[in-house]
Motif scaffolding. Structure first.
Motif, short mmCIF file in Angstrom:
data_model
loop_
_atom_site.label_atom_id
_atom_site.label_comp_id
_atom_site.label_asym_id
_atom_site.label_seq_id
_atom_site.Cartn_x
_atom_site.Cartn_y
_atom_site.Cartn_z
N VAL A 1 7.62 -12.45 8.82
CA VAL A 1 6.81 -13.66 8.61
C VAL A 1 6.94 -14.59 9.81
O VAL A 1 5.94 -15.13 10.30
N LEU A 2 8.16 -14.77 10.28
CA LEU A 2 8.37 -15.66 11.42
C LEU A 2 7.60 -15.16 12.64
O LEU A 2 6.99 -15.94 13.37
N ILE B 1 -2.09 -9.70 14.52
CA ILE B 1 -0.84 -8.99 14.28
C ILE B 1 -1.06 -7.50 14.53
O ILE B 1 -0.16 -6.77 14.91
N ALA C 1 4.99 -13.15 12.58
CA ALA C 1 3.55 -13.23 12.30
C ALA C 1 3.02 -14.65 12.49
O ALA C 1 1.85 -14.85 12.79
N THR C 2 3.89 -15.62 12.28
CA THR C 2 3.44 -17.01 12.40
C THR C 2 3.79 -17.59 13.77
O THR C 2 3.74 -18.80 13.96
N GLY C 3 4.14 -16.71 14.70
CA GLY C 3 4.25 -17.15 16.09
C GLY C 3 5.61 -17.63 16.52
O GLY C 3 5.75 -18.16 17.63
N ALA C 4 6.62 -17.46 15.68
CA ALA C 4 7.97 -17.87 16.12
C ALA C 4 8.39 -16.96 17.27
O ALA C 4 8.27 -15.73 17.16
N PRO C 5 8.85 -17.53 18.38
CA PRO C 5 9.23 -16.68 19.50
C PRO C 5 10.48 -15.85 19.19
O PRO C 5 11.35 -16.30 18.44
N PRO D 1 5.64 -7.43 12.63
CA PRO D 1 5.13 -8.58 11.88
C PRO D 1 4.13 -8.18 10.80
O PRO D 1 3.95 -8.91 9.82
N ASN E 1 6.00 -14.80 0.60
CA ASN E 1 6.84 -14.67 1.80
C ASN E 1 7.46 -15.98 2.24
O ASN E 1 7.53 -16.28 3.44
N ARG F 1 11.87 -9.16 5.96
CA ARG F 1 10.56 -9.76 5.67
C ARG F 1 10.45 -11.17 6.26
O ARG F 1 9.39 -11.58 6.73
N ASP F 2 11.58 -11.90 6.23
CA ASP F 2 11.57 -13.23 6.85
C ASP F 2 11.24 -13.12 8.34
O ASP F 2 10.46 -13.90 8.87
N ARG G 1 -1.05 -17.36 17.28
CA ARG G 1 -0.51 -17.19 15.93
C ARG G 1 -0.01 -18.51 15.37
O ARG G 1 -0.08 -18.77 14.18
N ARG G 2 0.54 -19.33 16.25
CA ARG G 2 1.12 -20.60 15.80
C ARG G 2 0.04 -21.64 15.49
O ARG G 2 0.10 -22.30 14.47
N ASP H 1 -4.21 -13.19 2.15
CA ASP H 1 -4.21 -11.79 1.71
C ASP H 1 -3.90 -11.74 0.22
O ASP H 1 -2.76 -12.00 -0.19
N PHE I 1 0.27 -15.19 2.57
CA PHE I 1 0.58 -13.78 2.26
C PHE I 1 0.50 -13.52 0.76
O PHE I 1 0.73 -14.40 -0.06
N ALA J 1 4.77 -8.34 7.02
CA ALA J 1 4.61 -9.54 6.20
C ALA J 1 3.43 -9.42 5.25
O ALA J 1 3.40 -10.07 4.21
N PHE J 2 2.46 -8.58 5.63
CA PHE J 2 1.32 -8.39 4.75
C PHE J 2 1.67 -7.40 3.66
O PHE J 2 2.62 -6.64 3.76
N ALA K 1 1.46 -15.70 21.02
CA ALA K 1 2.34 -16.51 20.16
C ALA K 1 1.69 -17.86 19.87
O ALA K 1 1.72 -18.35 18.73
#
Lengths: 348, 332
Positions: free
Chosen positions: A262-263, B56, A265-269, A341, B95, A258-259, B83-84, B168, B91, A344-345, B80
């Protein structure tokens, strides 16, 4: 990502500590085995080179002076010494006996004419000069001045060396040729080989000259199965190390699915996520390797066999540890990279 | 100025081999500074729409435009970056990364965007102060209440000051005391330069919203004249995924109930003859039609009733089955 990896290491520290300790034990064992292998491998050329010979003259059909039981009159060496291409020809006796120490140990006997070969590697004392004297390997636990019983005779230890071993670490006892003849043969001035400094242009009938490489190859034949076994066990130990660290990293990756979602989903490469896992695996592996140095040292203290832990052994272990770290990080990386990703939802 | 425009958006995916289309030709516009609520039953597409807004989930067709950015066309590095920097996500299950402190959860987001450690820490502390967690910065998620965790998640979503925040079901795991703080926070987030889109079942949020989008149309509560339709052989009455508020009774001929599979195949679930009925689940539970209904090999005539009329005008045996949500017929 180092922040997350570092905090995760702290957060799940108990698991990681157990994994590191067990892996350190495995790495330590592998290091010791490698030391034993190096010892076995090194003792052969070291022993052969101790004689300073270019050729070894033995009866026809003999594969090597250290493995033969064939004997011939020692004065054959005199004829060889007369050859213009020969600077020195030394008759030697190379046999085995039991050194009466506590407990008794099988020992290699080398009989030679004092002064006819270069001085052996002696740490304490001097080389043999006359009958009744001996130089021994330190693994016999003797000191200069001690008496050593071999067969029915007693010898005075005049020198102790730390690398006088062959035949899988068996200690060597150096004697005069006469003493060795007396111990090995009932009568007669016999020899088992002639160590020749130089290259004889001709040999007496029935004799052949072996090079040092021939002799080393002959001795290696005896140790080869042992070395192969050690290699196999070492590989198995590395696989066990991969299994231990890999299972911990994979379990960790499963728990952190899940981490990862989340990463992502939030744009971490991806490279940052995989890099974090690789750093974590490498860290575990390298810490285990550092601890393994201590483990190997402790094990080598009680090991009834010499283990030569050289800088090459340590370098190899750290190289393998890095490889283990990278390979195991791939296990977690695959999990991280395939995480959707969208996971994460939704509810936990 | 942030403006979100959703045009003719359709999202279809496979679930258990069947094609599911929770979003079907949707058109919406969210203006700058709005707090938008997405209301709807489970399965109505709230989370799917949020996932698409966060890029996503890639829509099957249609357009999502945020400012001048066409979200559906983003790929690779642009995706990316989007999203950033453009969207912050809150969430349902918080999360937060369990091994990190509240502050480090926010810092991690900033660091992955390339913000220097010192600046990231300062920003994280500022945000946590804003969400009233200044005294909980060094606590791990496991040491925080649900409401506190959700506030950390909100701080994390705001880390890079995105123009769009999607949340969400942000109050789903909170008790009524914790909900209060989160609601006020969500309201405050919607300000010029930012749009906040929240999916929820929680009707307590309704008074706070600038716009409410109901993804499940409300069923007709009262009565209306029955709708009789005559279908040619093979003609479709309704499609899988359509909204529906009528229960149909077969007057003549037969109706095939088929489910569309992802691979294009169709699976015949049932064949309803006169005087059978079908299609009651969608109006009963506010769901989309779970299968397609069409005339069989010959023409057919059906009559559609509201739930109330259906109950009133049909015999007790039939409605008893319906009241028990019985499985006499598959009920798309």
């Amino acid at each position: 990502m180092w922040l997350i990896s570092r905090c995760d290491l702290v957060f799940r520290r108990r698991r990681f500590v157990v994994a590191v300790l067990v892996t350190a034990l495995v790495f330590g064992m592998a290091l010791v085995f490698d030391g034993v292998k190096r010892s076995v491998r090194n003792e052969v050329p070291r022993t052969v080179e101790m004689f300073g010979a270019d050729r070894w003259v033995v009866p026809d059909g003999v594969t090597g002076p250290f493995t033969t039981t064939a004997v011939f009159p020692a004065d054959v060496a005199e004829g060889i010494a007369d050859d213009p291409g020969v600077r020195r020809a030394s008759p030697v006796v190379l046999s085995r006996s039991v050194a009466r120490v506590d407990p008794d140990k099988d020992a290699n006997l080398i009989g030679y004419v004092p002064g006819s070969i270069p001085p052996p590697p002696i740490e304490d004392g001097r080389e043999v000069r006359g009958r009744g004297e001996t130089v021994v390997d330190q693994s016999l636990g003797l000191s200069v001045g001690d008496d050593l019983d071999v067969g029915s005779r007693t010898f005075e230890v005049v020198g102790v060396g730390d690398q006088l071993r062959y035949n899988f670490g068996a200690p060597t006892v150096l004697l005069t040729l006469r003493d060795a003849q007396a111990l090995t043969f009932d009568r007669g001035e016999l020899a088992m080989a002639v160590a020749v400094d130089g290259t004889p242009s001709s040999l007496p009938d029935g004799f052949t000259a072996l090079t040092n490489d021939d002799v080393i190859s002959d001795l290696d034949r005896i140790t080869k199965p042992g070395v192969q076994t050690i290699d196999l066990v070492s590989i198995l130990l590395w696989i066990v190390a991969i299994g231990i660290i890999g299972s911990v990293v994979y379990l960790n990756a499963l728990e952190r699915t899940r981490d990862f979602a989340v990463l992502k989903a939030t744009g971490a490469p991806n490279r940052a996520i995989v890099g974090g896992l690789a750093i974590q695996s490498l860290f575990l592996s390298i810490i285990a390797a550092v601890l393994a140095v201590g483990v190997a040292w402790l094990v080598s203290l009680v090991l009834p066999f010499p283990a030569e832990l050289s800088s090459a052994s340590y370098a190899q272990m750290f190289a393998v540890a890095i490889a283990v770290g990278l390979v195991t990080s791939l296990i977690g990386a695959r999990r991280a990279l395939t995480t959707d990703p969208a996971l994460a939802f939704g509810a936990a | 100025m942030t403006r979100v425009e959703i045009r003719d958006l359709t999202i279809e995916y496979s679930s258990g081999g069947y094609a599911v289309r929770p979003i079907d030709h949707l058109d919406l516009t969210f203006d700058d500074g709005q707090l938008v609520l997405l209301l709807g039953a489970s399965g109505s597409g709230k989370t799917t729409l949020l996932s698409a807004l966060a890029s996503i989930l890639r829509p099957t067709s249609g357009s999502i435009r945020i400012g001048t950015t066409e979200v559906t066309e983003l790929r690779g590095q642009e995706l990316a970056e989007y999203r950033r920097h453009t969207v912050g996500i809150v969430f349902q299950a918080f999360n937060l990364i369990p091994s990190l402190t509240a502050r480090d959860n926010v810092v991690a987001s900033l660091r992955s965007a390339g913000v220097k450690t010192r600046a990231a820490r300062a920003r994280a502390e500022e945000l946590l102060e804003q969400v009233d967690l200044g005294d909980r910065m060094r606590h791990r998620p496991g040491d925080l209440s649900g409401g506190q965790q959700q506030r950390v998640a909100i701080a994390r979503a705001l880390a890079l000051d995105p123009p769009l925040v999607v949340a969400d079901e942000p109050t789903a795991h909170l008790d009524y005391i914790q909900v209060d703080g989160v609601l006020r926070l969500l309201r405050d987030l919607a300000q010029p330069g930012r749009v906040v889109v929240v999916s929820t079942h929680d009707e307590r949020l309704l008074p706070l919203a600038d716009q409410v989008v109901e993804l499940t149309p409300r069923a007709v509560a009262g009565s209306r004249p029955p709708e009789q339709r005559t279908l040619a052989a093979g003609e479709v009455l309704f499609h899988q995924g359509d909204h529906g508020d009528l229960v149909y009774v077969v007057d003549e001929g037969c109706i095939d109930i088929v489910r569309e599979c992802t691979d294009g195949r169709e699976e015949l679930l049932a064949r309803i003859d006169q005087p059978g009925y079908f299609g009651e689940l969608a109006p009963m539970f506010g769901l989309r039609r779970s299968a397609t209904a069409r005339a069989g090999a010959t023409s057919a005539t059906v009559t559609g009733y509201t739930l109330r009329d259906f109950r009133e005008h049909h015999d007790a045996d039939t409605t008893a089955l319906l009241d028990d949500a019985g499985d006499a017929n598959p009920a798309p």
